[in-house]
Write a protein that holds these residues in place. Structure first.
Motif, PDB file in Angstrom:
ATOM      1  N   TRP A  17       0.833  -1.201   0.000  1.00 54.48           N
ATOM      2  CA  TRP A  17       0.000   0.000   0.000  1.00 54.48           C
ATOM      3  C   TRP A  17       0.870   1.253   0.000  1.00 54.48           C
ATOM      4  CZ3 TRP A  17      -2.516   3.033   4.384  1.00 54.48           C
ATOM      5  CH2 TRP A  17      -3.547   3.843   3.901  1.00 54.48           C
ATOM      6  N   CYS A  18       1.926   1.237   0.811  1.00 49.79           N
ATOM      7  CA  CYS A  18       2.830   2.384   0.855  1.00 49.79           C
ATOM      8  C   CYS A  18       3.502   2.594  -0.499  1.00 49.79           C
ATOM      9  CB  CYS A  18       3.873   2.186   1.954  1.00 49.79           C
ATOM     10  SG  CYS A  18       4.749   3.699   2.418  1.00 49.79           S
ATOM     11  N   ASP A  19       3.842   1.499  -1.191  1.00 50.50           N
ATOM     12  CA  ASP A  19       4.411   1.614  -2.539  1.00 50.50           C
ATOM     13  C   ASP A  19       3.421   2.298  -3.478  1.00 50.50           C
ATOM     14  OD1 ASP A  19       6.747   0.395  -1.739  1.00 50.50           O
ATOM     15  OD2 ASP A  19       6.203  -1.584  -2.523  1.00 50.50           O
ATOM     16  N   HIS A  20       2.147   1.958  -3.325  1.00 49.73           N
ATOM     17  CA  HIS A  20       1.126   2.615  -4.147  1.00 49.73           C
ATOM     18  C   HIS A  20       1.053   4.106  -3.809  1.00 49.73           C
ATOM     19  CE1 HIS A  20      -2.562   3.464  -6.299  1.00 49.73           C
ATOM     20  NE2 HIS A  20      -3.097   3.921  -5.180  1.00 49.73           N
ATOM     21  N   LEU A  21       1.100   4.434  -2.507  1.00 49.88           N
ATOM     22  CA  LEU A  21       1.032   5.842  -2.100  1.00 49.88           C
ATOM     23  C   LEU A  21       2.270   6.614  -2.523  1.00 49.88           C
ATOM     24  CD1 LEU A  21      -0.521   5.553   1.488  1.00 49.88           C
ATOM     25  CD2 LEU A  21      -1.674   5.824  -0.712  1.00 49.88           C
ATOM     26  N   ASP A  22       3.354   5.902  -2.852  1.00 49.47           N
ATOM     27  CA  ASP A  22       4.568   6.528  -3.373  1.00 49.47           C
ATOM     28  C   ASP A  22       4.546   6.650  -4.897  1.00 49.47           C
ATOM     29  OD1 ASP A  22       5.868   7.000  -0.967  1.00 49.47           O
ATOM     30  OD2 ASP A  22       6.897   5.063  -0.962  1.00 49.47           O
ATOM     31  N   SER A  23       3.502   6.130  -5.538  1.00 46.50           N
ATOM     32  CA  SER A  23       3.447   6.096  -7.004  1.00 46.50           C
ATOM     33  C   SER A  23       2.594   7.237  -7.552  1.00 46.50           C
ATOM     34  CB  SER A  23       2.868   4.759  -7.472  1.00 46.50           C
ATOM     35  OG  SER A  23       1.462   4.722  -7.231  1.00 46.50           O
TER      36      SER A  23
END
Length: 417
Positions: A149-155
């Motif tokens: 999820w954090c990777d998505h929020l970093d995208s």
């Protein structure tokens, strides 16, 4: 699911649930119930394959009978008149859906910025849930989902929620979060020039809005937030702060030798809400001698009834939650440890690059939390503190959520010179 519970009882329980008093969840319980029902429907309609991390959690539940038992029971023990997943496949589908979407801005009362906290809010109240969220393998699997999820929020895909009409850069949000105080890379851009949601969340504040205390003897707050409490410690294994909790220096810093310099010193703990500035800074000038990330629990609370959950549980979380440790050999000749603590889906503790061995000044940035509210402890070696300059708070006898507001770089204590 278990038998129905009277609505008045459910309402009282929700009002003291994890995150409601801390501002993570809507003030209105019906908003959570409506959101949960919608989440279950939306997730059920998805035709996408589950993410890699969700598939790993599914495999864990299938092969580990203990995990399967407690996860099944925590779902079944949720009262029948509460919304939420009815079984493990629905729970996994909900987790997969959450991991693919950034939080939407919404007005107060109806907002739900913390989807996993909302998903688990009823399960965390069950007897099985108290055990499940302490199971190492289950906790690790949830951490992997949060990482996705954090990777998505970093995208870049996550920044669509920043739109200026109804999103995080809308007029209402701008006013609520005082965005004039912050550096907006490109105010004319549709997304404010932010490359992703997390870039917006841990946005930089304008230096003149958080000036560094200029005095030689001043020790400053590493963060924005509210005072939770500060206390003096007499032994490395003292149980202090909260009754019947194992909350000690040894637990916090992971070792008796590390704890020893702080015996007789002070622990200062504060709380950050989701709306606070989420970068944190050095409270003193000195040299960083050690930097460490401690991956640990995320959705666990103190076992005893906690009428505020998000605040009483902070003492417990300082010993068992994911946290960072930044040890600073200060210019006062005494050691300071800055300890950012992740809470629920806010377990992303990130350090500034090259901290180990670095010379820092008072107010130098040490790191940030990616998404959400969190807690912060600062440990001061014995003899360093002359006095604190902000009021203490008593979360036991007083208002646990009523601590004095503090601002990053503003003085919280005076050092012995």
């Amino acid at each position: 699911m278990s038998d129905a519970i009277p609505q008045a009882v459910l309402e009282a329980r929700y009002q003291r649930s994890f995150g409601r008093l801390a501002g993570y969840l809507p003030e209105d319980r019906e908003a959570v119930e409506e959101w949960l029902a919608g989440l279950v429907r939306t997730a059920a309609d998805s035709t996408q394959d589950w993410s890699t991390a969700v598939k790993r959690l599914d495999a864990l539940i299938q092969r580990d009978g203990t995990v399967r038992q407690y996860v099944t029971e925590m779902i079944e023990q949720v009262p029948v008149n509460c919304a939420g997943p009815a079984d493990i496949p629905q729970l996994l589908a909900c987790l997969d859906h959450i991991g693919r979407h950034a939080p939407q801005y919404a007005p107060k009362g109806k907002r739900n910025f913390f989807p996993m906290s909302a998903l688990f809010v009823h399960m965390m109240e069950t007897e099985a849930g108290e055990v499940a969220f302490r199971l190492t393998e289950f906790n690790n699997a949830l951490r992997d989902i949060l990482k996705e999820w954090c990777d998505h929020l970093d995208s870049p895909a996550s920044r669509t929620v920043l739109d200026k009409d109804t999103g995080w850069l809308s007029r209402d949000a701008w006013r609520e979060f005082r965005l004039d105080d912050f550096d907006i890379p490109d105010p004319h851009d549709e997304y404010g020039g932010f490359k992703c949601f997390n870039a917006f969340f841990h946005r930089e504040i304008k230096p003149d809005k958080r000036p560094v205390d200029p005095s030689r003897e001043g020790i400053v707050s590493p963060n924005d937030g509210k005072v939770y409490r500060y206390a003096q410690v007499t032994s490395p294994d003292d149980r202090f702060w909260l009754k019947a909790q194992s909350y000690s220096l040894t637990d916090m810093v992971r070792g008796r030798e590390r704890a020893r310099p702080f015996v007789g010193g002070w622990v200062f703990q504060s709380f950050l809400s989701g709306a606070d500035y989420h970068r944190w800074r050095s409270p003193v000038a000195g040299t960083v001698s050690r930097v460490e990330l401690v991956p640990a629990l995320m959705f666990s609370e103190t076992v005893r009834p906690d009428p505020t959950a998000g605040t009483y549980s902070q003492g417990y979380q300082a010993s068992v939650n994911t946290r960072g440790l930044v040890f600073i050999d200060s210019d006062f000749g005494k050691q300071v440890c800055v300890m950012p603590i992740g809470i629920t889906e806010i377990s992303s503790v990130r350090f500034a690059e090259g901290l180990q061995g670095k010379r820092v000044e008072k107010g130098t940035e040490l790191g940030w939390f990616s998404y959400g509210g969190s807690s912060m402890c600062v440990l001061f070696e014995n003899g360093l503190i002359d006095r604190f300059t902000v009021p203490n708070n008593d979360p036991i006898e007083g208002d646990p959520d009523g601590g004095a507001p503090i601002k990053v770089n503003a003085r919280i204590a005076t050092a012995n010179l």
